[in-house]
Design an enzyme around this catalytic site. Structure first.
Site, mmCIF file in Angstrom:
data_model
loop_
_atom_site.group_PDB
_atom_site.id
_atom_site.type_symbol
_atom_site.label_atom_id
_atom_site.label_comp_id
_atom_site.label_asym_id
_atom_site.label_seq_id
_atom_site.Cartn_x
_atom_site.Cartn_y
_atom_site.Cartn_z
ATOM 1 N N ASN A 532 38.673 54.489 -37.632
ATOM 2 C CA ASN A 532 38.322 53.095 -37.383
ATOM 3 C C ASN A 532 39.123 52.228 -38.345
ATOM 4 O O ASN A 532 38.737 52.024 -39.489
ATOM 5 C CB ASN A 532 36.828 52.888 -37.571
ATOM 6 C CG ASN A 532 36.388 51.515 -37.107
ATOM 7 O OD1 ASN A 532 37.175 50.568 -37.140
ATOM 8 N ND2 ASN A 532 35.144 51.403 -36.682
ATOM 9 N N ASP A 533 40.238 51.724 -37.861
ATOM 10 C CA ASP A 533 41.136 50.914 -38.682
ATOM 11 C C ASP A 533 40.444 49.719 -39.310
ATOM 12 O O ASP A 533 40.966 49.118 -40.240
ATOM 13 C CB ASP A 533 42.266 50.357 -37.795
ATOM 14 C CG ASP A 533 43.446 51.304 -37.705
ATOM 15 O OD1 ASP A 533 43.631 52.105 -38.615
ATOM 16 O OD2 ASP A 533 44.184 51.209 -36.706
ATOM 17 N N CYS A 534 39.342 49.344 -38.744
ATOM 18 C CA CYS A 534 38.713 48.094 -39.147
ATOM 19 C C CYS A 534 37.548 48.282 -40.110
ATOM 20 O O CYS A 534 36.919 47.308 -40.520
ATOM 21 C CB CYS A 534 38.249 47.341 -37.914
ATOM 22 S SG CYS A 534 39.640 46.904 -36.879
ATOM 23 N N ASN A 536 37.057 48.769 -43.479
ATOM 24 C CA ASN A 536 37.934 48.708 -44.651
ATOM 25 C C ASN A 536 37.077 48.620 -45.905
ATOM 26 O O ASN A 536 36.751 47.540 -46.378
ATOM 27 C CB ASN A 536 38.872 47.494 -44.551
ATOM 28 C CG ASN A 536 39.559 47.414 -43.198
ATOM 29 O OD1 ASN A 536 39.489 46.397 -42.510
ATOM 30 N ND2 ASN A 536 40.219 48.496 -42.801
#
Ligand code: GLC
Ligand code: GLC
Length: 859
Positions: A532-534, A536
């Site tokens: 999940n790149d998002c 963070n």
């Protein structure tokens, strides 16, 4: 409502009206040359790299959408004109049909008794696209038509092309061979480029244009070109500004008569020392019309190059001759068809469900090839100037297509491994043209290296080709710190020299990368982000406009942990154990098995939240994706991944987790990413909370994750639920609500707006998504249940109760398995060529048989 229908026999989707909710595209080309083509003729083409070798200019954000790029115009004798693909002129057509096929698109339309059939395709192995345009006079009287073609050239680097006008308005250069009907686009060819583009026409020209303003007229758009309206191309030669290629062809037709005109747009390279040729008959520069100061000049044969060395076209002339010849094109189209016959023959099913059959047999493999070719680089949502090949993306894409193209998969795996760093981590992206890692995004996405293990395992299971493990593959030493370590580097470009190890060691280091980065609970550190790149957890971005992707981690990034990577690690370490066992390089299979078991225990101990798997621990050890949280209480990723990895299967957590998914995350349009979505921005969570609720990673139906849950359900033996989830996002099922879904009904989209979004059910970002590969894996390997293993083909269907059985054909390691499944219960028993076989793995024939019949009874 629908905008067309599936024609399964032809393997086409037939769009029956041009005004689809969004442009619905197709990809033409499989290797080096790619064209995106919409149902209204829009889109662009490129050679290998969508940013650096862009042939056609295309304007994203244009209104109306999808105008520009390519165009065709037909002008009637009375001056009325129309576009056979509807755009750009948008005259109301009497008939319109767009057949989206495998590697080609055919748009057929009729206007005032003139029919135009335009077939677009890229011949296999050729860096060019063909437009076969056939005009038929269906009226009772003779007609004199004019056909105009148009492409707007991009000045190669698509980013520069749309930003650097002070330079680019001066650089455009063309040459025209009017007698041959060929327009050459040669911007920057005089200097550092060895490549040029050509736009050829099979028919004698009545005129041509290469300067956009000359063709369109000032203050006009593509919908009303002055040259078409006045029936007079200007024979303009572009000097700077905006080079185009436009041909004008006279077509006189008797009643019932047809005529074909062929256009070829191609890319060519010349060797450096053969770039130019000498003109034996130099022509004087013709005067411009009436002496007016036009930004173009009138010219005759081979215009545009007066006093300049001429482009050496000797290499492309035979290619142009060939691909403007209808007989050669018939053969090329037959080859293309055979190519797809062969690919789609590898796996074929006949189940009781037409949507499953259609996607498995035609469209899903088709999409998977597009994702393999393009990763996330060029679509109507990916601009072609941003992302190159993603490390995690391409490894996952490969899971879906390794059976279709094992050789290309092998090469891809080696390329990917070569962007690994010596510490086992990986560049998150690399550029396809250079195969070099992308520094702006760098490394530190801690899930990345583990996907390589999964992809190599899939390749080995499919092919049995253990030699890949011995291939010597370098590491990328460029990343900070590594360059110094490799003191033997001579040139900055040699950032890989001397670092080669066998691929097997790349995998060892990939596993080691996780083990070297465990957090306070013994779970893997998340790093910059996991899948999940998002999410963070180390970013803490507070500046508007900052990219979450490239923002460097703040402070101590060793604390935030990912349960998802924990699950992925278990899966990867078990695959690694399998590799070590079947291709014995070392005796470490048990070691990997131990690592897997230990991590599974850690996940159960610290990654279990009571009713589902936790998502993560943040920097200060707070739980993410826990019932303790006000928002973002339950996430889909760890449920799918941990159960796929087999965590909690016996002890009950797996079942519990999937029930929670069913209760809390499943919607009629698919399973959302988490609930409840974030309603405000959380500094400690990052981009995920930057999206409005229900979109993208903030609680959208991020389709990529859904097949993980399907596989998880299959692992628990739940065929009904697995297929139910499968059908919720199956494009063919969703076709019936195309007005809601809005994207192409023949391919998956990355995202469908979630239940919290005002536009629940609306898809975005079609085509280039890991959804394609994972759905194909889920349905073919886990629901239909035919999956390659190191030892042979395993047949373990987990199908819904109302399927009495099905038949399938699978080509595996050169043998064709004809499989018939009959259902009574759930347990598998196999009869192979008349002999009962223990277990559910069909052994590879040892006597050279190429056809094997397998009867499977589920009892
Ligand atoms: C995009 C990225 C992929 C990432 C996913 C979830 O699809 O290409 O790498 O895993 O988003 O953030
Ligand atoms: C954004 C998107 C995500 C994608 C990433 C990479 O974060 O939300 O899906 O993976 O960009 O460019």
């Amino acid at each position: 409502m629908r905008y067309g229908y599936f024609d399964d026999a032809a393997r086409e989707y037939v769009i029956t009206r041009p005004d689809t909710p969004l442009p619905w595209i197709n990809y033409l080309g499989q290797e080096d040359y790619f064209a995106m083509l919409s149902n209204t003729g829009g889109g662009y083409s490129f050679y290998r790299d969508a940013r650096l070798r862009r042939l056609i200019r295309y304007r994203y954000n244009n209104v109306p959408a999808d105008s520009g790029g390519r165009a065709l115009y037909v002008r009637m004798s009375d001056g009325d004109f129309w576009s056979p693909a509807w755009q750009p002129v948008r005259k109301s057509l009497d008939a319109y049909e767009c057949r989206v096929g495998l590697g080609y698109t055919r748009i057929t339309s009729t206007y005032r008794s003139i029919q135009c059939e335009a077939t677009f395709f890229v011949p296999l192995g050729q860096p060019l696209e063909v437009w076969r345009v056939k005009l038929t006079n269906q009226s009772l009287s003779p007609v004199e038509l004019q056909l105009f073609s148009l492409v707007e050239f991009c000045l190669w680097d698509a980013w520069d092309d749309q930003t650097n006008f002070q330079r680019n308005f001066n650089t455009g250069e063309v040459e025209v061979d009017e007698a041959a009907g060929v327009i050459y686009h040669k911007t920057e060819y005089r200097e550092r480029r060895n490549h040029f583009a050509y736009f050829a026409c099979s028919a004698p020209l009545a005129g041509f244009d290469t300067q956009r303003e000359a063709f369109l007229g000032a203050y006009r758009g593509f919908d009303r070109p002055a040259a078409v309206e006045e029936c007079r191309c200007r024979n303009s030669i572009a000097h700077g500004w905006s080079p185009i290629g436009a041909h004008q062809v006279n077509v006189a037709l008797e009643p019932g008569q047809s005529r074909e005109v062929i256009f070829v747009l191609g890319y060519a390279e010349n060797p450096r020392d053969e770039k130019f040729m000498v003109d034996p008959h130099p022509q004087p520069l013709p005067l411009s019309e009436g002496g007016e100061a036009a930004p173009f000049s009138l010219a005759g044969r081979r215009a545009g190059d007066e006093g300049q060395p001429r482009l050496n076209t000797s290499r492309v002339q035979p290619i142009i001759a060939r691909y403007t010849d209808p007989a050669a094109l018939d053969a090329a189209q037959a080859d293309l068809r055979q190519h797809w016959d062969k690919l789609l023959n590898v796996y074929h099913v006949a189940t009781p469900d037409e949507h499953t059959n259609r996607m498995v047999n035609i469209w899903n493999p088709y999409q998977v090839m597009a994702t393999f070719n393009l990763s996330r680089s060029a679509s109507l949502y990916e601009s072609g100037i941003g992302r190159g090949m993603g490390f995690r993306d391409s490894n996952q894409d490969l899971l879906g297509c390794v059976h279709l193209l094992p050789d290309r998969a092998r090469e891809r795996l080696l390329d990917l491994a070569a962007t690994q760093l010596p510490n086992g981590g990986a560049y998150h992206q690399y550029q396809p043209l250079t195969k070099r890692g992308n520094d702006a995004v760098g490394s530190g996405f801690n899930d990345d290296p583990l996907w390589l293990v999964l992809a190599v395992a899939a390749y080995l299971k499919e092919t049995g080709d253990g030699s890949i493990l011995d291939e010597l593959v370098p590491y990328d030493l460029k990343a900070a710190g590594n360059l110094k370590a490799a003191g033997n580097l001579k040139a900055a470009g040699d950032n890989k020299i001397g670092s080669e190890t066998p691929l097997y060691e790349h995998l060892q280091r990939a596993i080691r990368y996780t083990l070297d980065r465990l957090g306070p609970h013994g779970l893997p550190q998340i790093g910059h982000a996991d899948w999940n790149d998002c999410l963070n957890l180390n970013c803490f971005s507070s500046e508007p406009g900052e990219s979450f992707q490239t923002h460097s981690d703040e402070g101590d990034s060793t604390k935030a942990e990912s349960v998802f990577i924990g699950g992925l690690f278990v899966l990867a370490a078990r695959e690694m154990a399998g590799i070590a066992r079947h291709f014995p390089h070392t005796d470490e299979a048990d070691v990997y098995e131990c690592h897997a078991n230990a991590m599974a225990q850690t996940v159960l101990k610290h990654g279990w939240d009571g009713e589902w798997f936790l998502r993560a621990y943040d920097r200060v050890g707070a739980r993410v994706g826990s019932r303790e949280c006000e928002e973002g209480r339950i996430f889909i990723e760890p449920q799918g991944m941990c159960v796929m990895a087999g965590i909690g299967l016996e002890s009950g957590e797996a079942q519990h987790a999937l029930d929670s998914v069913h209760e809390q995350l499943a919607t009629p349009h698919g399973i959302v990413l988490h609930q409840p979505p974030y309603t405000r921005y959380y500094l400690n969570l990052g981009e995920i909370s930057s999206y409005p609720p229900g979109y993208k990673e903030n609680g959208g139906i991020f389709c990529h994750t859904n097949p993980w849950v399907m596989i998880a359900e299959a692992r628990l033996g739940h065929g009904d639920r697995a297929l139910d989830y499968y059908l919720r996002i199956n494009p063919s099922v969703r076709e019936a609500m195309s007005d809601v879904h809005r994207c192409e009904p023949y391919v998956y989209a990355q995202m469908i707006a979630g239940r919290d979004a005002p536009t629940h059910g609306e898809a975005k970002n079609s085509w280039l998504t890991g959804t394609a590969a994972w759905n194909l894996v889920a349905v073919t390997q886990w629901i239909i249940g035919i999956r390659p293993t190191f030892a042979g083909l395993q047949i373990a269907p987990v199908i819904p109760a109302n399927w009495p059985g099905f038949t399938a054909k699978r080509v595996f390691r050169g043998v064709t398995y004809h499989i018939t499944i009959k259902r009574a219960g759930d347990a598998v028993s196999l009869v192979v060529d008349g002999h009962a076989v223990q277990g559910d793995v069909v052994p590879l024939p040892t006597d050279g048989r190429k056809q094997v019949a397998v009867q499977v009874t589920l009892s």
